[in-house]
Design an enzyme around this catalytic site. Structure first.
Site, short mmCIF file in Angstrom:
data_model
loop_
_atom_site.label_atom_id
_atom_site.label_comp_id
_atom_site.label_asym_id
_atom_site.label_seq_id
_atom_site.Cartn_x
_atom_site.Cartn_y
_atom_site.Cartn_z
N THR A 245 -8.70 -6.49 2.94
CA THR A 245 -10.03 -5.78 2.88
C THR A 245 -10.95 -6.75 2.28
OG1 THR A 245 -8.76 -3.57 2.80
CG2 THR A 245 -10.99 -3.49 2.47
N SER B 82 -19.70 -2.59 3.15
CA SER B 82 -19.17 -1.33 2.14
C SER B 82 -18.49 -1.72 1.02
CB SER B 82 -18.34 -0.48 3.14
OG SER B 82 -17.22 -1.14 3.44
N LYS C 298 -17.97 9.40 8.36
CA LYS C 298 -18.56 9.07 6.98
C LYS C 298 -19.46 10.15 6.62
CE LYS C 298 -16.44 4.43 7.59
NZ LYS C 298 -15.22 4.68 7.17
N HIS D 70 -21.91 2.54 7.20
CA HIS D 70 -22.30 3.19 6.07
C HIS D 70 -23.66 3.32 5.69
CE1 HIS D 70 -18.03 2.34 4.98
NE2 HIS D 70 -17.97 1.40 5.56
N THR E 297 -20.84 5.73 13.09
CA THR E 297 -19.53 6.68 12.85
C THR E 297 -19.97 8.01 12.68
OG1 THR E 297 -17.25 6.96 11.97
CG2 THR E 297 -19.33 6.29 10.37
N THR F 44 -9.32 5.98 27.94
CA THR F 44 -8.82 6.76 26.58
C THR F 44 -9.29 8.38 26.71
OG1 THR F 44 -8.20 6.76 24.32
CG2 THR F 44 -10.46 6.08 24.74
N THR F 45 -8.39 9.38 26.12
CA THR F 45 -8.96 10.71 26.22
C THR F 45 -10.08 10.92 25.46
OG1 THR F 45 -6.64 11.50 26.66
CG2 THR F 45 -8.23 12.88 25.75
N SER G 206 -22.16 -14.14 14.24
CA SER G 206 -21.32 -12.87 13.17
C SER G 206 -21.42 -13.24 11.82
CB SER G 206 -19.93 -12.67 13.91
OG SER G 206 -19.21 -11.82 13.12
N ARG H 9 0.77 -1.19 0.07
CA ARG H 9 -0.03 0.09 -0.02
C ARG H 9 0.85 1.42 -0.06
NH1 ARG H 9 -5.49 -1.49 3.16
NH2 ARG H 9 -5.75 -3.52 2.27
N1 PLP Z 1 -17.73 -0.40 10.69
C1 PLP Z 1 -17.55 -0.62 9.49
C2 PLP Z 1 -18.50 -1.55 8.73
C3 PLP Z 1 -16.43 0.14 8.80
O1 PLP Z 1 -16.48 0.06 7.24
C4 PLP Z 1 -15.71 1.04 9.48
C5 PLP Z 1 -14.72 1.81 8.71
O2 PLP Z 1 -14.32 1.81 7.59
C6 PLP Z 1 -15.72 1.13 10.82
C7 PLP Z 1 -16.86 0.37 11.43
C8 PLP Z 1 -14.98 1.93 11.68
O3 PLP Z 1 -15.38 3.27 11.61
P1 PLP Z 1 -14.42 4.28 11.78
O4 PLP Z 1 -13.68 4.68 10.52
O5 PLP Z 1 -14.99 5.49 12.38
O6 PLP Z 1 -13.44 3.95 12.83
#
Ligand code: PLP
Length: 408
Positions: free
Chosen positions: A366, A191, A250, A219, A247, A279-280, A139, A23
């Site tokens: 990925t 995604s 995005k 997503h 999140t 964590t902060t 899962s 990468r």
């Molecule tokens: N969940 C899914 C399905 C994702 O595709 C991603 C990130 O690309 C995350 C969680 C993690 O989210 P973040 O980028 O906010 O850490």
């Protein structure tokens, strides 16, 4: 460092290079107010104008003037950092108001912020297993790495069901003792393939077998449903899902993650999850910008309509040009199947350096080997002219690649 230890690192990188999936990150600067235009910094320090076709800032909210203004105003008010964990002076009115807004967005009693979507999944799923020592987790096989890590850390029974396959899920559910606590973890929009989960059917199975449900809407949030609550809102079933995770990075264009759910459950996660406690907290300015963005996105269904229209148009244009749009996609994500890591990287490089089109190669881990792809994410700001230029560029590079392959 011993020479033999250094050789291990070098060997690991060489192996990835040999596979053609090493990468190299594109060094880009987005141009504020001109999304999706950006500049690519080249090795000699010069800059090349490019169009970004792979941003997960799906609605361009990271450049929205009101989002930026909210971020500036918070910096002016309270400074740069939060100063600590949520427990140690890191809870501000920005965090509290954002959590209230997110709970409302998903029709839940409570929400809890994390520093990223990754952390929210990892921390919440591993903590749920701590709270229920005899938990069984089911899962989806295509779940994101952050869920997989959370589940891996959970020292409980786990089963992986075939992607979106209700029969596979049900047959695994029957393996668990009827009285055992159970959790089904899945995503709304996958995604990389651009497909969606049968959320209602999964909720039916959850009810039948007494399982809790955990839905990653990373997503989907901001992009589906009348108020941007995600695919579960679009399908009218938010209330049937126990935990909705999302999140802020995005569709909301900022950063941070969260989980929403019943008050007592969120309180228990808040009180026990190391990924939250130690964590902060998010910078107040980030929370302020995210809050403004969530409020704006909730009020703007026309942006969601425009996004859907843009994605449908790009898919149609690619198909008309004979390019292999993956049939899996029913959403705003437009993947083109390449099927080979080295070829995928070559196409991506040619698009970037010869045509000013930025779309990164998506390779293993990925996606599975043999399904390497280019993943386009048109936004409401990718107009017809940009799309026409894109399709011409992709077609030219693809044809050249095919000619090279047939001559070889
Ligand atoms: N969940 C899914 C399905 C994702 O595709 C991603 C990130 O690309 C995350 C969680 C993690 O989210 P973040 O980028 O906010 O850490």
């Amino acid at each position: 460092m011993r020479q033999e230890d250094a050789a291990v690192f070098e060997g690991a990188v060489e192996a990835i290079k040999d596979e053609g999936r090493y990468r190299v990150f594109a060094d880009i600067k987005r141009e504020k107010g001109r999304f999706p235009h950006a500049r690519l910094r080249l090795p000699d320090g010069s800059e090349k104008p490019i169009v970004v076709w792979c941003s997960n800032d799906y609605l361009g909210q990271g450049q929205h003037p009101e989002v930026i203004a909210a971020l500036h105003a918070a910096v002016e008010d309270v400074g740069a950092g939060s100063g600590g964990t949520r427990n140690i002076s890191g809870t501000t009115s920005y965090h509290v108001d954002l959590e209230a807004e997110l709970a409302q967005l998903h029709g839940k009693e409570s929400a809890l912020l994390f520093t990223s979507g990754y952390v929210s999944n990892e921390a919440t799923l591993s903590t749920l297993a701590k709270l229920f020592p005899d938990l069984w987790i089911f899962s989806d096989e295509l779940n994101h790495a952050s869920m997989i890590e959370g589940i891996r850390r959970a020292k409980c029974e786990k089963r992986v069901f075939r992607h979106n396959d209700l029969q596979s899920l049900e047959s695994l559910l029957t393996e668990a003792p009827p009285g055992a606590p159970k959790l089904i973890a899945f995503e709304s929009v996958y995604s990389m393939d651009g497909d969606t989960a049968p959320i209602a059917d999964i909720c039916d199975l959850a009810e039948k077998y007494g399982a809790m449900t955990y839905l990653d809407e990373v997503h989907g949030v901001g992009l589906y449903g009348q108020g941007g609550g995600g695919v579960a809102e679009r399908d009218g079933i938010m209330h049937r899902v126990d935990f909705i995770e999302g999140t802020l990075a995005k569709a909301f264009g900022v950063m941070g993650g969260y989980v929403t759910g019943p008050r007592a459950a969120i309180d228990a996660i808040r009180s026990t999850a190391p990924g939250f406690i130690f964590t902060t907290s998010l910078a107040p300015s980030i929370a302020a910008a995210a809050l403004e963005s969530v409020r704006l996105v909730r009020r703007c269904p026309h942006m969601r309509d425009r996004l859907a229209e843009r994605a449908a148009k790009l898919k149609a244009m690619f198909k008309a040009a004979g390019l292999p749009v993956m049939e899996s996609s029913t959403t705003h994500i437009v993947p083109l199947l390449v099927g080979d890591a080295a070829r995928c990287k070559r196409i991506s490089d040619a698009l970037l350096y010869d045509h000013g089109v930025y779309v990164q190669p998506i390779n293993f881990p990925t996606v599975p080997r043999g399904t390497e792809r280019l993943r386009f994410t048109p936004s409401p700001f990718h107009d017809d002219a940009l799309m026409e230029a894109l399709v011409a560029a992709v077609q030219a590079v693809w044809t050249r690649e095919d000619l090279v392959a047939s001559a070889a």
